[in-house]
Write an enzyme that holds these catalytic residues in place. Structure first.
Site: not given
Ligand code: DQA
Length: 145
Positions: A10-11, A18, A23, A72, A75, A99, A101, A108
């Site tokens: 998501p997002n 964003r 990011y 990835n 959240a 996985e 990120h 964070r």
């Molecule tokens: C994320 C880190 C997560 O905590 C966050 O909710 C994201 C992006 C990252 O790629 O740094 O949406 O997965």
């Protein structure tokens, strides 16, 4: 042709605009171009969804097709047991699932320090921007050689 599914939660469809201070300013299309250039003889299938069931369907598809996955979970990383169970099916079947990120969640907010996915992932790469995905792909290429 070798295949990899690159799943984004998501997002992450909003990458580019964003929270660019966290990011960056590059988009998912830029990520696709980078990964495709890194592995021209691979079919790099980059997908994004805000929907947990859709992501799970893609993980099931990868399990059935024995396709390695770079994910990835965004959240969902921090609370989706459903996604975790789908990832466990993949790794349990001996199919690599990495996985990744963009940011370093450990540096964070407190709630980002826990990943329910990491214990069932083959490996975790975090904190290197889009390089996290490129390193994961590099690992899959190395495995294949
Ligand atoms: C994320 C880190 C997560 O905590 C966050 O909710 C994201 C992006 C990252 O790629 O740094 O949406 O997965």
């Amino acid at each position: 042709m070798k295949r990899v599914l690159v799943l984004n939660g998501p997002n992450l469809g909003r990458l580019g605009t964003r929270e660019p201070e966290i990011y960056g300013t590059a988009s998912l299309a830029d990520l696709t171009n980078l990964l495709t250039a890194d592995a021209p003889d691979w079919h790099i299938d980059v997908r994004q969804s805000d929907s947990e069931p859709e992501l799970m369907g893609w993980l099931h598809e990868a399990t059935d097709a024995k396709t390695p996955v770079i994910i990835n979970p965004a959240a969902f990383t921090h609370y989706s047991y459903a996604l975790r169970d789908a990832v466990a099916m993949l790794s349990g079947a001996g199919i690599p699932v990495i996985e990744v990120h963009i940011s370093n969640p450990h540096a964070r907010e407190e709630f980002r320090r826990d990943s329910v996915i990491s214990p069932v992932a083959t490996g975790v790469i975090a904190g290197f921007g889009f390089e996290s995905y490129r390193l994961a792909l590099r690992y899959l290429i190395t495995l294949d050689n």
